[in-house]
Design an enzyme around this catalytic site. Structure first.
Site, PDB file in Angstrom:
ATOM      1  N   HIS A 178      59.282 -35.747   4.005  1.00 55.80           N
ATOM      2  CA  HIS A 178      58.781 -36.459   4.880  1.00 55.80           C
ATOM      3  C   HIS A 178      58.495 -38.203   5.323  1.00 55.80           C
ATOM      4  O   HIS A 178      58.678 -38.467   3.814  1.00 55.80           O
ATOM      5  CB  HIS A 178      57.245 -35.736   5.118  1.00 55.80           C
ATOM      6  CG  HIS A 178      56.391 -36.633   6.346  1.00 55.80           C
ATOM      7  ND1 HIS A 178      55.798 -37.680   6.424  1.00 55.80           N
ATOM      8  CD2 HIS A 178      56.314 -35.529   7.277  1.00 55.80           C
ATOM      9  CE1 HIS A 178      55.715 -37.663   7.945  1.00 55.80           C
ATOM     10  NE2 HIS A 178      55.205 -36.991   7.677  1.00 55.80           N
ATOM     11  N   ASP A 301      53.574 -31.149  13.754  1.00 58.42           N
ATOM     12  CA  ASP A 301      53.279 -32.480  13.652  1.00 58.42           C
ATOM     13  C   ASP A 301      52.327 -33.150  13.749  1.00 58.42           C
ATOM     14  O   ASP A 301      51.337 -34.007  13.904  1.00 58.42           O
ATOM     15  CB  ASP A 301      54.217 -33.655  14.507  1.00 58.42           C
ATOM     16  CG  ASP A 301      54.522 -35.172  12.985  1.00 58.42           C
ATOM     17  OD1 ASP A 301      53.814 -35.021  11.718  1.00 58.42           O
ATOM     18  OD2 ASP A 301      55.524 -35.256  13.607  1.00 58.42           O
TER      19      ASP A 301
HETATM   20  C1  1WB Z   1      52.741 -40.884  13.180  1.00 61.86           C
HETATM   21  C2  1WB Z   1      53.288 -39.814  13.315  1.00 61.86           C
HETATM   22  C3  1WB Z   1      51.766 -41.597  11.853  1.00 61.86           C
HETATM   23  C4  1WB Z   1      53.463 -39.519  11.628  1.00 61.86           C
HETATM   24  C5  1WB Z   1      52.225 -41.218  10.883  1.00 61.86           C
HETATM   25  O1  1WB Z   1      51.356 -41.529  10.526  1.00 61.86           O
HETATM   26  C6  1WB Z   1      52.875 -39.843  10.280  1.00 61.86           C
HETATM   27  C7  1WB Z   1      53.131 -41.400  14.985  1.00 61.86           C
HETATM   28  C8  1WB Z   1      51.538 -41.321   8.851  1.00 61.86           C
HETATM   29  O2  1WB Z   1      52.506 -41.171  15.985  1.00 61.86           O
HETATM   30  O3  1WB Z   1      51.905 -42.849  14.449  1.00 61.86           O
HETATM   31  C9  1WB Z   1      54.605 -37.850  11.417  1.00 61.86           C
HETATM   32  O4  1WB Z   1      53.740 -37.548  10.355  1.00 61.86           O
HETATM   33  O5  1WB Z   1      55.165 -37.832  11.671  1.00 61.86           O
HETATM   34 MN    MN Z   2      55.303 -36.135  10.386  1.00 62.47          MN
END
Ligand code: 1WB
Ligand code: MN
Length: 341
Positions: A178, A301
């Site tokens: 990830h 997600d």
């Molecule tokens: C976001 C997306 C933030 C993910 C994250 O923080 C993770 C966002 C850890 O959209 O701001 C992700 O996993 O795609």
């Molecule tokens: Mn993600």
């Protein structure tokens, strides 16, 4: 049809508290932009409402499960959210990874048809990480592993991490890579305009990680290793032709490591991808046709991405029954050892 969402974010209060300390520590890193916003959120700060993910991350049985019921989402494959334990010191990282694994296993035991889990580990100490990985599979019954890209700027092509890859290959368990924000040596132009995280930087970081592993010959050493990457393969599927052409040229010119197989062969045989955060039917059709239907899985997600549009997206996707079966649950059951129903 059974719906298994394969990249669903989750956390525990102890990790959230430690990330709040990271947010207030003196050292700079690109991850802190987002870590501050999520774990040290102050009402009135820019983006406070938009980045209010913490309650969603700490919840499994309440809002999340109710919404899964309403939308017909049978299962979330949960994992400790980015940056996982990788910004902590090695001892704290190890303690919190095993605590998170214990909690996750408890949740999966309580709801065996609703939650499955990817185990966390502390890559700082690869041999001890391998022991925790074995515990997570053999004692806790978890389904695979998640790592959040680099650890202190180092990537899995570095042989110092290979005990981790060896353990995953030996247990036939997939490692999900990830994103987290780019490492210090890679972050320069990603620091502005919100490019640090999911908009652009995350994909660059994990795409680069995947290419380092392929070009670095990792899959010659571990031919059966399976790596999963999300966000529709972090753009790598679109690059395969050029990666092959240019890697072949670079190998003949002595500028790239000699590998036994081509980049495209490694990507189709050693990687699987998920649709997390990319609800674009053209990108999904291309990925299926390019990589093969066995290599693509549906994901939401959550909570970074709302559940309803992700469910609508896969329901409306034009595909055969066999493809839908593979996308929605068959591949997840095979790759992550989830019991069939
Ligand atoms: C976001 C997306 C933030 C993910 C994250 O923080 C993770 C966002 C850890 O959209 O701001 C992700 O996993 O795609
Ligand atoms: Mn993600």
């Amino acid at each position: 049809m059974r719906l298994i969402a394969t990249e669903e974010a989750w956390s525990i209060p102890e990790v959230a508290a430690e990330l709040k300390k990271v947010a207030n520590s003196p050292t700079q890193s690109l991850d802190k932009l987002l870590v501050k916003g999520i774990y040290d959120a102050q009402p009135g700060n820019p983006g406070y409402d938009a980045f209010n993910f913490l309650s969603g991350l700490l919840d499994a049985e309440d809002v999340r499960l109710k919404q899964m019921d309403e939308l017909g989402v049978d299962m979330h494959l949960l994992a400790l959210t980015a940056p996982g334990v990788q910004m902590f010191d090695a001892d704290t990282a190890m303690e919190l990874a095993s605590l998170a694994n214990d909690r996750l296993a408890e949740l999966c035991r309580k709801y065996p048809t609703r939650f499955a889990g990817l185990a966390s580990f502390a890559p700082h100490s690869p041999k001890r990480a391998a022991k925790e990985m074995e515990r997570a599979i053999n004692q806790l019954g978890l389904n695979g592993f998640m790592i959040n890209s680099h650890t202190y700027g180092e990537y899995l092509d570095d042989p110092k991490f290979w005990p981790i890859l060896e353990a995953a290959e030996a247990m036939d368990r997939c490692i999900y890579i990830h994103p987290r924000a780019a490492s210090d040596t890679f972050k320069g132009p990603l620091q502005d305009y919100g490019m640090d995280s999911a908009m652009w930087g995350y994909g660059m970081e994990v795409g680069t990680h995947a290419v380092r592993m392929m070009a670095g010959g990792v899959f010659d050493a571990f031919p059966k290793l399976k790596i999963c990457i999300g966000h529709m393969g972090e753009a790598v599927p679109f690059w395969l032709w050029r990666l092959d052409f240019m890697n072949t040229r670079a190998q003949s010119a002595g500028r790239a490591k000699k590998t036994k197989r081509s980049m495209a062969e490694y990507f189709t045989d050693n990687f699987v991808i998920t649709t997390s955060g990319v609800e674009d039917p053209l990108a999904l059709r291309y990925s299926i046709d390019k990589l093969g239907i066995d290599n693509v899985m549906w994901a939401i997600d959550y909570p970074y991405q709302p559940m309803t549009p992700a469910v609508d997206f896969i329901a409306a996707f034009d595909c055969s029954d066999a493809e839908r079966h593979a996308l929605c649950h068959g591949n997840a059951e095979r790759v992550f050892h989830i019991a069939e129903e």
